[in-house]
Design a protein around this motif. Structure first.
Motif: not given
Length: 314
Positions: A153-158, A249-256, A274-281, A293-299
């Motif tokens: 997979i590829t994970v990209s964002g800002r 700062l530490v956080t976690q990214m999840y998958f849809p 809404a905050a919970r959904q912002r953790l999901v790419a 690879s499959m692509g995911y976006h996460w800001d």
């Protein structure tokens, strides 16, 4: 160094460290400053020492160490959340004009023995620095001689601030389990197989647009023994550094559409939907690499009302 399990042990370890290096341990001063009408309460470790910084002679000498009881007042309106406490203790080592030297430190470097506990290094410094980042540090599929097992997979964002402006030149680290749900870590207890071609750590520096990009494999869920039949949803840990380790700062990214979301107390602890959904790419077909690879976006938003939820909460 022994493992630190409580605030009291941390306080004692700190005081003992500097006492062994020529510092006098001084007691904590009163929360109500003595003969200082400029403030109502002691709000920082240096407050009781101000007269000595201005030239008065301290009876204990010129090198001091202490823990000081403090009351938070500078952002009192935020007191009450997990990161803003009314009362805290500040550890400090102090020089009254005695640390200055012409060429180099005289104290020897402190060796950290990580042979028994690799996490000891985290008590002193980050695992990675901003320098010497190579071209494959952000590609976790190219860091070994062979191909890792699993879906690429590829994970990209800002990385953004509250106004949506890019946060440039910041170190982002990730770590994750392999495709079988196992971490390459000495303390890992899950009996899933290790992948000799996948370590599960990467890092990059955000570009001029605040952008980042990682290539990795889809992590697997794993059991974590928090409760009966407890499984963590697939996720990737993200760590962001500012200009210093203390700004981490530490956080976690999840998958849809992960079926484990309803059963996971960590993601369910974020009560704002809404905050919970912002953790999901989100799946982004434009980021997918044909036949690779499959692509995911996460800001990641660092602060403000749309901030990404951090592991210590908001």
């Amino acid at each position: 160094m022994k493992h630190i399990d409580s605030p009291g042990q941390l306080r004692t370890s700190y005081l003992d460290f500097f006492a062994a290096r020529g510092h006098a341990v001084i007691p904590s001063a009163s929360l109500v400053p003595d003969r200082d009408p400029s403030v109502l309460f002691t709000t920082a470790g240096m407050h009781p020492l101000v007269p000595y910084f201005l030239g008065a002679e301290h009876p204990a000498g010129t090198r001091l160490v202490d823990y000081q009881k403090c009351v938070r007042t500078n952002d009192i309106e935020e007191v009450g959340d997990p990161t803003h406490l009314t009362f805290f203790e500040m550890l400090g080592n102090w020089s009254l004009g005695d640390y200055f030297m012409l060429r180099h430190p005289k104290q020897p470097l402190v060796a950290i023995d990580t042979s028994k506990d690799p996490e000891l290094v985290e008590l002193h410094s980050p695992a990675f620095g901003e320098r010497d980042i190579t071209g494959i540090d952000n590609d976790l599929t190219r860091q070994h001689h062979g191909e890792p097992i699993g879906e690429r997979i590829t994970v990209s964002g800002r990385l953004l601030d509250r106004a949506g402006r890019p946060v440039r030149g910041q170190l982002i680290e990730i770590w994750q389990a392999n495709s079988a749900g196992r971490y390459a870590h000495q303390r890992e207890q899950h009996d899933a197989p290790l992948d000799p071609n996948f370590t599960g750590v990467g890092r990059t520096i955000t570009d001029a647009d605040g952008g980042y990009h990682f290539t990795t494999v889809q992590p697997g869920p794993y059991p974590w023994r928090n409760h009966l039949n407890a499984w963590r949803p697939a996720h990737i840990h993200f760590s962001m550094f500012g200009s210093a380790f203390t700004q981490r700062l530490v956080t976690q990214m999840y998958f849809p559409s992960d079926p484990l979301f309803p059963y996971d107390p960590i993601i369910q602890s974020v009560t704002d939907d809404a905050a919970r959904q912002r953790l999901v790419a989100t799946y982004d077909h434009s980021l997918s690499v044909p036949e690779f690879s499959m692509g995911y976006h996460w800001d990641i938003v660092l602060d403000g009302p749309d901030a990404t939820w951090l592991e210590e909460g908001r």
